[in-house]
Design an enzyme around this catalytic site. Structure first.
Site, mmCIF file in Angstrom:
data_model
loop_
_atom_site.group_PDB
_atom_site.id
_atom_site.type_symbol
_atom_site.label_atom_id
_atom_site.label_comp_id
_atom_site.label_asym_id
_atom_site.label_seq_id
_atom_site.Cartn_x
_atom_site.Cartn_y
_atom_site.Cartn_z
ATOM 1 N N CYS A 260 0.818 -1.219 0.000
ATOM 2 C CA CYS A 260 0.000 0.000 0.000
ATOM 3 C C CYS A 260 0.846 1.260 0.000
ATOM 4 C CB CYS A 260 -0.927 -0.005 1.207
ATOM 5 S SG CYS A 260 -2.270 -1.174 1.024
ATOM 6 N N ASN A 387 -1.356 -1.466 -6.919
ATOM 7 C CA ASN A 387 -1.328 -2.411 -5.803
ATOM 8 C C ASN A 387 -2.697 -2.471 -5.140
ATOM 9 O OD1 ASN A 387 0.143 -4.004 -3.574
ATOM 10 N ND2 ASN A 387 -0.915 -2.406 -2.426
ATOM 11 N N GLU A 388 -3.363 -3.575 -5.311
ATOM 12 C CA GLU A 388 -4.640 -3.796 -4.613
ATOM 13 C C GLU A 388 -5.607 -2.636 -4.795
ATOM 14 O OE1 GLU A 388 -4.425 -4.699 -0.489
ATOM 15 O OE2 GLU A 388 -3.230 -6.496 -0.779
HETATM 16 O O1 AHR Z 1 1.542 -6.597 3.399
HETATM 17 C C1 AHR Z 1 0.860 -5.618 4.105
HETATM 18 C C2 AHR Z 1 -0.226 -4.937 3.287
HETATM 19 O O2 AHR Z 1 -1.174 -5.866 2.913
HETATM 20 C C3 AHR Z 1 0.218 -4.349 1.988
HETATM 21 O O3 AHR Z 1 0.697 -3.074 2.113
HETATM 22 C C4 AHR Z 1 -1.023 -4.332 1.180
HETATM 23 O O4 AHR Z 1 -0.752 -4.424 -0.193
HETATM 24 C C5 AHR Z 1 -1.821 -5.468 1.729
HETATM 25 O O5 AHR Z 1 -3.109 -5.097 2.033
#
Ligand code: AHR
Length: 664
Positions: A260, A387-388
């Site tokens: 994140c 990312n996500e």
């Molecule tokens: O790995 C910890 C967090 O988990 C990361 O930052 C994120 O991509 C996921 O939600």
């Protein structure tokens, strides 16, 4: 009859313990002569994110906290530019303030001003990250920028009064001086001063103290202290023990800088790689969305270099032009995008990253790499975009712009898309829909699930359509209740890794997440692979699982049949060949509390061959290996000859690796 009873009475007590709690009936058959199925050479790598103080206060070996006076309340409501600096009138009278009038660099706007108003010792100290660990006999590299403001109570442009003396010391928690350097401040422009200090004592809780005694005022910034012994002795380098523990995993690739962290807390907080290269005092520092400060001392050059140093392929992840959906305290609805008219520049920024990594040393961005000391390319093959992220139209538009440009200019680079934070659901489906529509090279799946989920989903990838995008399982870990890093969780991950090996044609990469976590109140997220304090580190049981799977990897997956009965549901196995050595490698995971007896059949294996057996576990599933009880579960190795048929008893809660030399 009596004789039989006597024999039974004599033998049974001996045999009983051997079978107590054991169950058998499973047969593992491996076709050792088959050509097998290719397994990705990059199957197991690492995920590095600066959370849990993984970078500042962690892998990045800087010992001073808030070295450039850029901490602020947006990072932590209790912080300001002078946080972690303490003024102490030790005989004189001093004044400490913060200024931004003539900064070292616009990206580093604040600096401290220390004034001695009444002559006598005035001390400014910094405790590092809960103590500066200092060891007798070791050398520490000090660097700071100083600028004289006035002397003897007046401005002194003609320099008619003597320079201001400054002593910089390492002091133990009890106040003993453990080493010192002295400087004369006589320049009214910023000047870098450097010294090496050899410590005369040991203290994990030492501090750095700047002491001035003569009336006058000066500005200071970028006050830095590194151990000389960083990983490979690099300047602006990495903490040697942590870097070595990571190197010992021998990862195929290294993903950075998150997680994140990449897409950040707002559009202004996106991780912009260009702001993390060049002289450290010129990098734009910013808030870390995990609630602390990023000095950016560990920036993209250092990440690329570290990846290379440990033999890992670099895998940078860039924002997809949007910030985190949880940004701005708007849980799930905070996603914002860069304005569309800013996107062409942003797309160029992504293309420039590829040039920075791979371009010739005389290209614009390749020249920046060369200037940092690395004229050779870094050999970038993969780039993660996003990312996500929530898969919204806003995201899709920006992602497509980036993807299109990279594919047009760099068809040799694999773009990795994102399919949300879960193993299923809307973002997963929408992310895959984009991947299908764009024929993406690869997608990044993430899931943190209970151990049972991993056991129940060992066939997840067996049914994946091989004509679609390949998979990077970029973040995963088995999460127990209470997020404890137990043997049970580690074995669920091991079982899952056997399924990733079996699907190593479609799952090209995987990385356990997160990698590092500092204790001492700095852990944001658990479980993690490696825990550490200022002076020590602790490997979780999951660390050993990752290391064993990587050390005993293969390049071909052999046809494997595991016949088991209903009682054997917590049994998983894989069989791979390492073509270079011809070794056959079996991995057996017993996630049950009972021992399991397996009949192992290796048709095609000729004669008896030397084999190595490595066993991890064999103890209570609840077992944890951490700072309270370090190294409780370690791999145990033995050797024995093995043939085409043998019986193996897998201990309760265990991973066993059987490596038969030159068997295939
Ligand atoms: O790995 C910890 C967090 O988990 C990361 O930052 C994120 O991509 C996921 O939600």
């Amino acid at each position: 009859m009596n004789r039989i009873r006597t024999i039974a009475r004599t033998i049974l007590p001996w045999l009983a313990p051997l079978f107590a709690g054991a169950a058998w009936g499973a047969t593992l058959t491996v076709d050792t002569t088959a050509p097998g199925k290719a397994i990705s050479a990059d199957l197991i790598g690492i995920f590095f994110e600066d959370l849990n103080h993984a970078a500042d206060g962690g892998l990045y070996a800087e010992l001073v906290q808030n070295r450039s006076f850029e901490f602020q309340a947006t990072e932590n409501p209790r912080w300001n530019a002078l946080s972690f600096w303490t003024l102490d009138n030790a005989g004189g009278r001093g004044r400490l303030s913060v200024d931004d009038g003539e900064p070292l660099h616009p990206n580093n706007p604040h600096y401290a001003v220390l004034e001695v108003v009444e002559a006598g010792p005035v001390r400014l100290s910094n405790p590092g990250f809960k103590g500066i660990p200092v060891q007798a006999g070791e050398t520490y590299r000090l660097s700071l920028y100083l600028r004289r403001l006035y002397a003897a109570g007046r401005w002194d442009a003609e320099k008619t009064v003597a320079p201001l003396p400054l002593s910089v010391r390492l002091e133990s928690a009890g106040g003993d001086v453990l080493g010192e350097a002295t400087f004369q401040i006589d320049d009214d422009g910023w000047r870098r001063q450097r010294a090496e200090i050899v410590a005369t004592g040991t203290d994990a809780g030492a501090r750095l103290v700047l002491q001035a005694t003569v009336r006058g005022g000066f500005a200071l910034d970028e006050v830095s202290l590194f151990p000389e012994k960083t990983f490979l002795g690099r300047e602006n380098g990495l903490r040697a023990d942590l870097a070595q523990a990571i190197a010992d995993l021998k990862p195929a690739f290294m993903r950075f800088p998150g997680g994140c962290l990449v897409h950040g807390h707002s559009i202004n907080n996106l991780y912009r790689w260009k702001e993390t290269i060049g002289p450290v005092e010129q990098r734009r520092q910013q808030r870390n969305l995990w609630g602390y400060h990023q000095s950016m001392g560990l920036g993209f050059f250092e990440y690329f270099q570290f990846a290379e140093d440990i033999g890992a392929k670099p895998l940078p992840v860039v924002p997809a032009g949007v910030c985190c959906q949880n940004a701005g305290y708007q849980g799930g609805t905070g996603q914002r995008g860069l304005p569309l008219d800013a996107m062409p520049d942003y797309v160029q920024e992504v293309l420039d990253l590829i040039e920075y990594a791979n371009g010739p040393a005389d290209s614009e961005w390749g020249a920046r790499r060369a200037a940092a000391g690395h004229p050779e390319p870094f050999g970038l093959e993969y780039i993660g975009v996003g990312n996500e992220d929530r898969i919204t139209p806003l995201f899709r538009k920006r992602f497509e712009m980036i993807h299109k440009a990279v594919k047009a200019r760099h068809p040799e680079i694999t773009v990795i898309g994102t399919v949300g934070p879960f193993s299923e659901g809307e973002d997963y489906e929408q992310g895959w829909a984009i991947a299908n529509a764009l024929s993406l090279g690869m997608v990044d799946e993430h899931y943190y699930q209970p151990p049972d989920w991993f056991w129940n989903n060992l066939s997840r990838y067996d049914g994946y359509d091989r004509r679609r995008s390949q998979v990077y399982l970029g973040e995963y870990a088995a999460h127990e209740e209470g997020r404890r890093h137990t043997l049970r969780a580690a074995l669920a991950e091991a079982a899952y890794l056997t399924s990733l090996e079996r699907n190593g044609d479609i799952v090209r990469m995987s990385s356990y997440a997160p990698l590092l976590a500092r204790r001492e109140g700095y852990t944001n997220w658990a479980p993690d692979l490696i825990y550490f304090t200022g002076t020590e580190l602790f490997r979780s049981i999951s660390y050993h699982v990752q290391q064993l799977f990587r050390a005993h990897r293969g390049d071909r997956y052999l046809p494997t049949a595991l016949q088991k009965d209903a009682a054997d549901q917590r049994l998983a196995a894989s069989a791979v060949r390492d073509s270079a050595s011809g070794d056959l490698i079996l991995k057996l995971v017993n996630g049950d509390a009972a021992r399991r007896v397996l009949q192992i059949r290796l048709p095609g294996l000729r004669g008896s061959r030397p084999a190595e057996l490595v066993v991890l576990g064999g103890v209570e599933a609840e077992t944890i290996s951490d700072e309270a009880q370090p190294d409780r579960v370690l791999p145990q190795s033995s050797t024995r000859p093995l043939g085409e048929r043998f019986e193996y008893e897998a201990p309760p809660h265990s991973l066993t690796i059987i490596r038969v030399a030159g068997a295939t």
